[in-house]
Enzyme design. Structure first.
Site, PDB file in Angstrom:
ATOM      1  N   CYS A  47      -4.834  12.559  13.801  1.00  0.00           N
ATOM      2  CA  CYS A  47      -4.534  11.073  13.514  1.00  0.00           C
ATOM      3  C   CYS A  47      -4.605  10.415  14.909  1.00  0.00           C
ATOM      4  O   CYS A  47      -4.133  10.965  15.820  1.00  0.00           O
ATOM      5  CB  CYS A  47      -3.630  10.967  12.542  1.00  0.00           C
ATOM      6  SG  CYS A  47      -3.213   9.396  12.358  1.00  0.00           S
ATOM      7  N   ARG A 105       1.247  14.292  13.424  1.00  0.00           N
ATOM      8  CA  ARG A 105       1.616  13.900  12.021  1.00  0.00           C
ATOM      9  C   ARG A 105       1.592  15.255  11.169  1.00  0.00           C
ATOM     10  O   ARG A 105       0.730  15.288  10.335  1.00  0.00           O
ATOM     11  CB  ARG A 105       0.906  12.997  11.520  1.00  0.00           C
ATOM     12  CG  ARG A 105       0.985  11.603  12.205  1.00  0.00           C
ATOM     13  CD  ARG A 105       0.256  10.423  11.701  1.00  0.00           C
ATOM     14  NE  ARG A 105       0.944  10.050  10.534  1.00  0.00           N
ATOM     15  CZ  ARG A 105       0.503   8.870   9.696  1.00  0.00           C
ATOM     16  NH1 ARG A 105      -0.784   8.562  10.217  1.00  0.00           N
ATOM     17  NH2 ARG A 105       0.932   8.818   8.900  1.00  0.00           N
ATOM     18  N   ARG A 134      -8.116  -0.842   5.120  1.00  0.00           N
ATOM     19  CA  ARG A 134      -7.590   0.353   4.656  1.00  0.00           C
ATOM     20  C   ARG A 134      -5.959  -0.167   4.199  1.00  0.00           C
ATOM     21  O   ARG A 134      -5.460   0.128   3.176  1.00  0.00           O
ATOM     22  CB  ARG A 134      -6.962   1.541   5.651  1.00  0.00           C
ATOM     23  CG  ARG A 134      -8.240   2.145   6.108  1.00  0.00           C
ATOM     24  CD  ARG A 134      -8.000   3.602   6.860  1.00  0.00           C
ATOM     25  NE  ARG A 134      -6.807   4.251   6.024  1.00  0.00           N
ATOM     26  CZ  ARG A 134      -6.081   5.383   6.766  1.00  0.00           C
ATOM     27  NH1 ARG A 134      -6.448   5.737   7.737  1.00  0.00           N
ATOM     28  NH2 ARG A 134      -5.252   5.774   5.845  1.00  0.00           N
ATOM     29  N   LYS A 154       0.579  -1.114  -0.199  1.00  0.00           N
ATOM     30  CA  LYS A 154       0.132   0.045   0.154  1.00  0.00           C
ATOM     31  C   LYS A 154       0.912   1.318  -0.043  1.00  0.00           C
ATOM     32  O   LYS A 154       0.766   2.207  -0.778  1.00  0.00           O
ATOM     33  CB  LYS A 154      -0.816   0.063   1.222  1.00  0.00           C
ATOM     34  CG  LYS A 154      -1.398   1.311   1.786  1.00  0.00           C
ATOM     35  CD  LYS A 154      -2.290   1.316   2.998  1.00  0.00           C
ATOM     36  CE  LYS A 154      -1.462   1.752   4.075  1.00  0.00           C
ATOM     37  NZ  LYS A 154      -1.088   2.799   4.464  1.00  0.00           N
ATOM     38  N   ASN A 155       1.900   1.233   0.818  1.00  0.00           N
ATOM     39  CA  ASN A 155       2.742   2.367   1.130  1.00  0.00           C
ATOM     40  C   ASN A 155       3.837   2.754  -0.100  1.00  0.00           C
ATOM     41  O   ASN A 155       4.494   3.658  -0.027  1.00  0.00           O
ATOM     42  CB  ASN A 155       3.437   2.366   2.376  1.00  0.00           C
ATOM     43  CG  ASN A 155       2.579   2.520   3.344  1.00  0.00           C
ATOM     44  OD1 ASN A 155       1.488   3.016   3.235  1.00  0.00           O
ATOM     45  ND2 ASN A 155       2.986   2.367   4.681  1.00  0.00           N
ATOM     46  N   ASP A 187       5.380   0.413  12.082  1.00  0.00           N
ATOM     47  CA  ASP A 187       4.360  -0.300  11.457  1.00  0.00           C
ATOM     48  C   ASP A 187       4.006  -1.578  11.857  1.00  0.00           C
ATOM     49  O   ASP A 187       3.228  -2.431  11.701  1.00  0.00           O
ATOM     50  CB  ASP A 187       3.951  -0.181  10.057  1.00  0.00           C
ATOM     51  CG  ASP A 187       3.830   1.291   9.469  1.00  0.00           C
ATOM     52  OD1 ASP A 187       4.048   1.587   8.510  1.00  0.00           O
ATOM     53  OD2 ASP A 187       3.628   2.140  10.520  1.00  0.00           O
TER      54      ASP A 187
HETATM   55  C1  EPZ Z   1       4.522   6.833   6.504  1.00  0.00           C
HETATM   56  O1  EPZ Z   1       3.738   7.919   7.183  1.00  0.00           O
HETATM   57  C2  EPZ Z   1       3.774   5.633   6.271  1.00  0.00           C
HETATM   58  N1  EPZ Z   1       2.683   5.846   5.441  1.00  0.00           N
HETATM   59  C3  EPZ Z   1       3.271   5.257   7.683  1.00  0.00           C
HETATM   60  O2  EPZ Z   1       2.517   4.116   7.596  1.00  0.00           O
HETATM   61  C4  EPZ Z   1       4.372   4.845   8.557  1.00  0.00           C
HETATM   62  O3  EPZ Z   1       4.260   4.515   9.678  1.00  0.00           O
HETATM   63  C5  EPZ Z   1       5.430   6.019   8.590  1.00  0.00           C
HETATM   64  O4  EPZ Z   1       5.739   6.510   7.287  1.00  0.00           O
HETATM   65  C6  EPZ Z   1       6.593   5.835   9.288  1.00  0.00           C
HETATM   66  O5  EPZ Z   1       7.319   4.860   8.664  1.00  0.00           O
HETATM   67  C7  EPZ Z   1       2.768   5.936   4.129  1.00  0.00           C
HETATM   68  O6  EPZ Z   1       3.717   5.627   3.566  1.00  0.00           O
HETATM   69  C8  EPZ Z   1       1.674   6.372   3.453  1.00  0.00           C
HETATM   70  P1  EPZ Z   1       6.448  10.344   8.337  1.00  0.00           P
HETATM   71  P2  EPZ Z   1       4.465   9.316   7.180  1.00  0.00           P
HETATM   72  O7  EPZ Z   1       6.446  11.440   7.640  1.00  0.00           O
HETATM   73  O8  EPZ Z   1       5.273   9.596   5.849  1.00  0.00           O
HETATM   74  C9  EPZ Z   1       7.145  13.600  11.814  1.00  0.00           C
HETATM   75  C10 EPZ Z   1       0.749   2.531   7.855  1.00  0.00           C
HETATM   76  O9  EPZ Z   1       0.214   2.083   8.920  1.00  0.00           O
HETATM   77  N2  EPZ Z   1       6.857  14.368  10.575  1.00  0.00           N
HETATM   78  O10 EPZ Z   1       7.760   9.361   8.122  1.00  0.00           O
HETATM   79  O11 EPZ Z   1       3.380  10.329   7.422  1.00  0.00           O
HETATM   80  C11 EPZ Z   1       5.858  12.816  12.054  1.00  0.00           C
HETATM   81  O12 EPZ Z   1       4.872  13.363  13.087  1.00  0.00           O
HETATM   82  C12 EPZ Z   1       1.004   4.191   7.933  1.00  0.00           C
HETATM   83  O13 EPZ Z   1       0.708   2.017   6.730  1.00  0.00           O
HETATM   84  C13 EPZ Z   1       6.817  15.803  10.900  1.00  0.00           C
HETATM   85  O14 EPZ Z   1       7.058  16.255  11.979  1.00  0.00           O
HETATM   86  O15 EPZ Z   1       5.369   9.367   8.201  1.00  0.00           O
HETATM   87  C14 EPZ Z   1       6.617  11.407  12.660  1.00  0.00           C
HETATM   88  O16 EPZ Z   1       6.572  11.689  14.174  1.00  0.00           O
HETATM   89  C15 EPZ Z   1       0.852   4.600   9.307  1.00  0.00           C
HETATM   90  N3  EPZ Z   1       6.771  16.767   9.909  1.00  0.00           N
HETATM   91  C16 EPZ Z   1       7.783  11.318  11.975  1.00  0.00           C
HETATM   92  O17 EPZ Z   1       8.102  12.586  11.306  1.00  0.00           O
HETATM   93  C17 EPZ Z   1       6.271  16.335   8.664  1.00  0.00           C
HETATM   94  O18 EPZ Z   1       6.210  17.269   7.919  1.00  0.00           O
HETATM   95  C18 EPZ Z   1       7.841  10.228  10.870  1.00  0.00           C
HETATM   96  O19 EPZ Z   1       6.817  10.553  10.110  1.00  0.00           O
HETATM   97  C19 EPZ Z   1       6.376  15.165   8.464  1.00  0.00           C
HETATM   98  C20 EPZ Z   1       6.591  14.106   9.410  1.00  0.00           C
END
Ligand code: EPZ
Length: 431
Positions: A120, A125, A400, A22-23, A308
């Site tokens: 969320c 996030r 999802r 999915k990702n 995850d």
């Molecule tokens: C991706 O989410 C995945 N989703 C998530 O999978 C996964 O848990 C996550 O990466 C971490 O591996 C998809 O790929 C669609 P991040 P993403 O930006 O990109 C902070 C699932 O279960 N952050 O890597 O949204 C954020 O708050 C889902 O399939 C900022 O502060 O995660 C977090 O603490 C859930 N500012 C950390 O970085 C930003 O602009 C990592 O988040 C972006 C992120």
């Protein structure tokens, strides 16, 4: 609201096939916005987030064929005319990954109006790093009435260092940079396999990307991208979930159609707790014929232990002899499953970002509530070993990101049935 009814006790035996990731599929679908030509993606998982992305792209004016069954999980996306480069709150609130359209829309159309994703279950996030990076490329961005409004002439290459490692932030900027003028250097990037898969598609489309899958990615901008055909990588999180299920149920499960090299951190942790596995090029056989021993995990960005799979590992830890400590470093509220596991008899203490699990606790069936995608998976795993019949409510969360999970589990001996109607199956290729 759909529910699962699961009777615990059956060991999982046989072979289960893993679906596409999915990702990886989500950013690859967004990448189709970057070209006027059709993009064909294969091995697309039949999950709700893909359907949401279809709606999102169609609302912008893209033609999206999404075939299941005969069409073998394939989608053709043709973004010839993008009448309205927008992503509405109605859709974005159901799937935060919708923000992946931001970079491509600005790069392709010079403008975008994308709803901020809002809250969320697992954490705040924010998308501040997406916005900061796009501004570095020259986009003018204002936030107004809950929307990000972006405009840009042609984006210009820049050197960007991410303050934090962000998966979709890396993907968003990577897509935007492919059409920027000049060279972009992205540093402190996410190294997840899904980032590398997106880059593989973009390079097939004519982009010039080096270093995807490492912390430093160099992009030489081009003026246009063309259509391409690409097969999505297997879902390493689904694979990890089923491997843990085989271990927890003392089964003998062959998890095929996966990529063992994407599962390093999980497999080494499972060996530490006493699980035996055998690998081939595209499968992992898990044999749960040994008692499980406790072990600590700390979630980290790839190639560290994936956040995850944290909830699923917590379910396993309840069945392990001894005390396991789980530290969740990525999200600030990703222990929602713990409360439900406690109701099934687990012994878990939450201390901020740490969870202390004392096992082995015999679990008993209960009526439980799914709160987010991976928490739902954790409850399914617990139900597979609980004494009695567990009812899991709000399983739309699991739909999802897991394709037909109840059919896959039933196929290897689990006693599971769904009450209610899975999200409307699409008829034919265009649905
Ligand atoms: C991706 O989410 C995945 N989703 C998530 O999978 C996964 O848990 C996550 O990466 C971490 O591996 C998809 O790929 C669609 P991040 P993403 O930006 O990109 C902070 C699932 O279960 N952050 O890597 O949204 C954020 O708050 C889902 O399939 C900022 O502060 O995660 C977090 O603490 C859930 N500012 C950390 O970085 C930003 O602009 C990592 O988040 C972006 C992120």
């Amino acid at each position: 609201m759909d529910k699962f009814v699961i009777r615990g006790g059956a060991p999982l035996l046989g072979t289960v096939r893993i679906s596409g990731a999915k990702n990886a599929a989500l950013p690859c679908m967004a990448a189709a916005l970057l070209t006027e030509d059709p993009v064909i993606l294969e091995n697309i998982p039949q999950v709700r987030d893909i359907e949401t992305t279809r709606k999102l792209l169609a609302a912008m004016g893209a033609e999206v064929e999404l075939g299941y069954g005969r069409a073998q999980h394939r989608t053709t996306i043709h973004c010839k005319n993008l009448a309205s480069p927008e992503a509405s709150y109605e859709l974005v609130k159901t799937m935060r990954a919708s923000t992946l359209v931001l970079g491509p829309l600005i790069a392709r159309c010079g403008r975008a109006r994308v709803s901020l994703p809002g809250g969320c279950a697992i954490g705040s996030r924010p998308i501040d790093l997406h916005i900061k990076g796009l501004e570095s490329l020259g986009a003018k961005i204002v936030q107004d009435h809950g929307y990000v409004e972006a405009t840009a002439d042609r984006l210009k290459g820049a050197e960007i260092v991410f303050d934090k490692i962000t998966v979709t932030g890396t993907e968003d900027l990577l897509m935007a940079a492919t059409l920027a003028e000049g060279e972009t250097l992205l540093q402190n990037c996410a190294r997840e396999p899904e980032v590398a898969d997106l880059a593989a598609l973009l390079n097939k489309m004519g982009a010039r990307i080096e270093g995807a899958g490492t912390a430093t990615i160099r992009v030489k901008g081009v003026s246009k991208l063309k259509g391409a055909k690409h097969r999505i990588i297997p879902d390493r999180i689904e694979a990890g979930t089923f491997i843990i299920a085989g271990a927890m149920t003392s089964g003998d499960l062959n998890v095929t159609g996966c990529e063992p090299s994407h599962l390093g951190a999980l497999l080494s942790k499972l060996h530490e707790v006493g699980v035996k596995t055998k690998h081939s090029a595209d499968s992992v056989r898990v044999m749960g014929d040994h008692p499980l021993a406790a072990a600590d995990i700390i979630t980290e960005e790839y190639p560290g232990f994936p956040t995850d799979v944290q909830a699923q590992f917590m379910a396993l830890a309840t069945q392990a002899e001894g005390t396991s400590v789980i530290t969740e470093n990525i999200f600030e509220n990703r222990f929602m499953h713990a409360q439900e596991l406690l109701r099934m008899g687990a012994n878990i203490k939450l201390e901020g970002r740490r969870a202390v699990i004392r096992g082995k606790s015999p679990l008993s069936a209960a009526a439980v509530l799914a709160s987010d995608l991976r928490a739902s998976a954790s409850l399914v795993l617990a139900a597979l070993v609980a004494d009695g019949e567990t009812i899991i409510d709000r399983v739309y969360h699991i739909d999802r990101g897991y394709e037909n999970i109840e059919e896959k589990l039933r196929g290897v001996g689990a006693e599971i049935k769904r009450i209610g109607e899975i999200f409307p199956r699409r008829r034919g290729a265009n649905g």
